[in-house]
Design an enzyme around this catalytic site. Structure first.
Site, PDB file in Angstrom:
ATOM      1  N   ASP A  75       0.799  -1.226   0.000  1.00 54.51           N
ATOM      2  CA  ASP A  75       0.000   0.000   0.000  1.00 54.51           C
ATOM      3  C   ASP A  75       0.830   1.273   0.000  1.00 54.51           C
ATOM      4  O   ASP A  75       0.418   2.288  -0.561  1.00 54.51           O
ATOM      5  CB  ASP A  75      -0.938   0.024   1.209  1.00 54.51           C
ATOM      6  CG  ASP A  75      -0.185   0.232   2.519  1.00 54.51           C
ATOM      7  OD1 ASP A  75       0.741  -0.552   2.816  1.00 54.51           O
ATOM      8  OD2 ASP A  75      -0.508   1.198   3.248  1.00 54.51           O
ATOM      9  N   ASP A  78       5.577   0.454   3.327  1.00 58.88           N
ATOM     10  CA  ASP A  78       5.786  -0.782   4.079  1.00 58.88           C
ATOM     11  C   ASP A  78       5.613  -1.975   3.153  1.00 58.88           C
ATOM     12  O   ASP A  78       5.499  -1.841   1.941  1.00 58.88           O
ATOM     13  CB  ASP A  78       4.813  -0.844   5.267  1.00 58.88           C
ATOM     14  CG  ASP A  78       3.367  -0.618   4.826  1.00 58.88           C
ATOM     15  OD1 ASP A  78       3.006  -1.092   3.735  1.00 58.88           O
ATOM     16  OD2 ASP A  78       2.607   0.030   5.572  1.00 58.88           O
ATOM     17  N   GLU A 472       5.945   9.819   3.091  1.00 54.30           N
ATOM     18  CA  GLU A 472       5.530   8.469   2.679  1.00 54.30           C
ATOM     19  C   GLU A 472       4.514   8.553   1.543  1.00 54.30           C
ATOM     20  O   GLU A 472       3.528   9.278   1.638  1.00 54.30           O
ATOM     21  CB  GLU A 472       4.928   7.689   3.852  1.00 54.30           C
ATOM     22  CG  GLU A 472       4.603   6.248   3.481  1.00 54.30           C
ATOM     23  CD  GLU A 472       4.206   5.389   4.668  1.00 54.30           C
ATOM     24  OE1 GLU A 472       4.298   4.151   4.567  1.00 54.30           O
ATOM     25  OE2 GLU A 472       3.805   5.944   5.712  1.00 54.30           O
TER      26      GLU A 472
END
Length: 625
Positions: A75, A78, A472
């Site tokens: 996603d 990670d 991120e």
């Protein structure tokens, strides 16, 4: 003192002077935004993989649960596969193609975009092995976040988590239904058999979501810290129903959307947010589209309420509402400090498509402070995209790899650690943190096209790997942007968004899958990967009966490898008669009861009869032992 005053004056002038921005290369941004999804792939990577620093990963996903869950997308930064945001990502990519597929084709990106969708839907087919079973997560954030490892080195838990009749999850099932229904539309022309398969899964999943209602994070509790469903599942039920109506024209789904509008909040909730958790605005825009298309039937009054809610969203975004969305001083929509750009890209998409819907019928949105013309909605969406691409107070592009200045220390395990192809030395959990996470230098691998979390409330941004709120990236940041960039690149010439969606067959062939992968390939020959398993078929006889010519086809399946094939799965479409020599299993066929394996160099035969040209037959999976 005088020189100091002059210096301060100069600095003030520099700060107040307008920044001259160059026009943007939307075609390049579109290419990069699709490219990012290749960096997020899990499983066996295909031969035409363009992000070459990645390698195969997650090859035993699902094994502990007795199911093949290899594939899909990570996603974000990670190595977990979270089903709800993945499904929303696929839905938004498919919607982008439905609306602007022709524009993508003109820039040569349609094949890549459809490829990105299919990478997700192939995984969803695996994750939905039974009508009332859906796997919604592989891995868990708790153990994953203790490690900083390349996906190729993963040593964290790959436990899979599912929903079923005793552990329901309506958000997850309904969003996956929406993903598969929307994706079925884009494959109608190029791969009708695959389109039909997706639609069958979508119908089953919607039935599952509606019949066995419950919050998915109450069943998959490990997801609560990461993708908890705050809004509940009412919005997903309406969203999925809208997509199934769009895909099928079945009045059952329109009736569901209309009859449940009040009870599930579609006609009463005006929410100035659209994303992986809250789908109301998306469902409302689709309902408004049905109304503008003249497809409301006896539900005109209800769909008008949906449209009012959709326009409330638009007005809040452009600042023409009593409850307008906050903006940064630089003009960016702002909702929260953590990954704010997810809301910007999704809002920009809704503004773009709705402006085109309105333009198609010559109407304007009705706002508290007066009407908003389609051009006003579209221009605001454009301003948001331009901000992301660098038209902002920092002159920073928040798309990695685009422009002169963009984030260098992305919070992403794969991009921040040297490629396994460059240095195959194992990177441990703690070793990744010690050696790579804390490095005060740029990433060794370019995460091309990734949209990061973005700036704060005052256009502030700190390019540090540990600043996960801002650096991120996520797949659902990028997905809505595909359509907007295609629209910006192509302009408005020839647009008529209320005509039936007809996605052209892409000129760029859809990916060739690594033969070790078990995802079902397209039934079209151009999409088939070279395989160690060869299939040949011939018509051995024919006869006439009641004016029809029937054919008996012999199909020979040969194992060309030196190893033994077990767990052979065969897919067949365009079959209109009986078949002998295989056993039906779920969505395909497997060995008959009297055959357990196929040794190297050996063949098996099965036959079928129908009054048509040869059926499409392909190998969808096998094991070599």
């Amino acid at each position: 003192m005088v020189s100091c005053v002059k210096m301060v004056t100069c600095m003030v002038v520099l700060l107040l002077a307008p920044v001259a921005f160059a026009s943007h290369d939307y075609a390049k941004a579109l290419t990069k935004s699709i490219l990012f999804f290749e960096a997020q792939r899990s499983g066996y990577l295909p031969e035409n993989q363009r992000i070459t620093w990645r390698a195969n990963s997650g090859l035993e996903d699902g094994k502990a649960n007795g199911i093949d869950l290899v594939g899909g997308y990570y996603d974000a930064g990670d190595n977990v596969k979270f089903g709800l945001p993945m499904a929303f990502t696929v839905t938004m990519m498919a919607w982008s193609i439905i609306e602007y597929g022709k524009q993508m084709a003109s820039s040569g990106e349609l094949g890549h975009a459809m490829d990105a969708v299919k990478w997700g839907t192939d995984y969803f087919i695996k994750a939905h092995p039974e009508p009332y079973v859906l796997y919604g997560e592989v891995g868990d954030g708790n153990t994953d976040h203790l490690c900083w490892q390349r996906p190729e080195d993963m040593t964290t838990s790959r436990q899979a988590y599912r929903i079923d009749t005793t552990h329901p999850g309506s958000e997850l099932a309904a969003e996956t239904a929406a993903a598969m229904a929307s994706a079925s539309i884009i494959f109608q022309q190029s791969n009708p058999a695959y389109s039909n398969e997706l639609l069958e899964h979508a119908k089953q999943l919607f039935d599952f979501a509606d019949k066995y209602r419950g919050k998915y994070d109450s069943s998959i509790t490990v997801v609560q810290k990461y993708y908890q469903s705050i809004s509940g599942y009412d919005d997903e039920l309406l969203w999925a129903a809208a997509w199934l109506y769009q895909a099928t024209n079945d009045r059952y789904y329109l009736d569901y959307l209309a009859n449940n509008g009040d009870a599930l909040g579609g006609t009463g909730w005006s929410v100035a947010e659209f994303g992986w958790d809250v789908k109301y605005a998306g469902a409302q825009v689709l309902a408004a589209k049905f109304l503008l298309e003249g497809k409301a039937g006896q539900h005109v009054a209800v769909l008008e309420k949906y449209q009012q809610m959709a326009e409330s969203f638009m007005c809040a975004c452009i600042g023409k509402s009593s409850q307008s969305v906050q903006r940064t001083p630089g003009g960016l929509l702002y909702r929260q400090s953590w990954n704010n750009l997810q809301f910007v890209t999704s809002a920009s998409f809704l503004l773009t498509v709705y402006s085109d819907y309105l333009a198609s019928v010559g109407k304007a949105a009705q706002c508290d402070s007066g009407p908003a013309q389609p051009a006003e909605l579209f221009n605001f969406a454009k301003s948001q995209v331009d901000y992301i691409l660098g038209d902002n107070p920092r002159a920073t592009s928040y798309m990695v790899g685009y422009g002169n200045t963009y984030p260098q220390q992305v919070h992403h395990r794969g991009s921040s650690i040297v490629s396994i192809k460059v240095d195959p030395s194992f990177v441990s959990c703690s070793g990744g943190y010690g050696t790579w996470y804390g490095r005060n230098s740029g990433d060794p691998n370019l995460l091309d096209g990734a949209i990061v979390g973005g700036p704060g409330a005052y256009d502030d941004f700190a390019d540090h790997r540990d600043n996960y709120e801002q650096t991120e990236p996520t797949t659902y940041n990028n997905a809505p942007l595909l359509g907007v960039l295609a629209r910006l690149n192509a302009g408005s010439s020839g647009l008529s968004q209320l005509l039936p969606a007809l996605v052209p067959v892409p000129s760029t062939p859809i990916r060739k899958v690594n033969p070790a992968a078990t995802s079902k390939p397209s039934s079209s020959p151009v999409n088939r990967a070279p395989s160690l398993i060869n299939i040949s078929q011939n018509a051995t006889t024919s006869w006439n009966h009641r004016g029809k010519t029937y054919y008996r086809y012999s199909v020979i399946v040969t194992n060309n490898s030196p190893k033994t094939v077990k767990d052979l799965h065969i897919g067949i479409s365009k079959l209109y008669g009986p078949l002998w020599g295989l056993t039906k299993y779920r969505y395909g066929y497997v060995f008959p009861a009297w055959i357990q394996s196929l040794p190297g160099g050996k063949s098996l035969e099965f036959v079928y009869i129908h009054a048509a040209s040869p059926a499409d037959i392909w190998v969808s999976g096998y094991k070599l032992v």
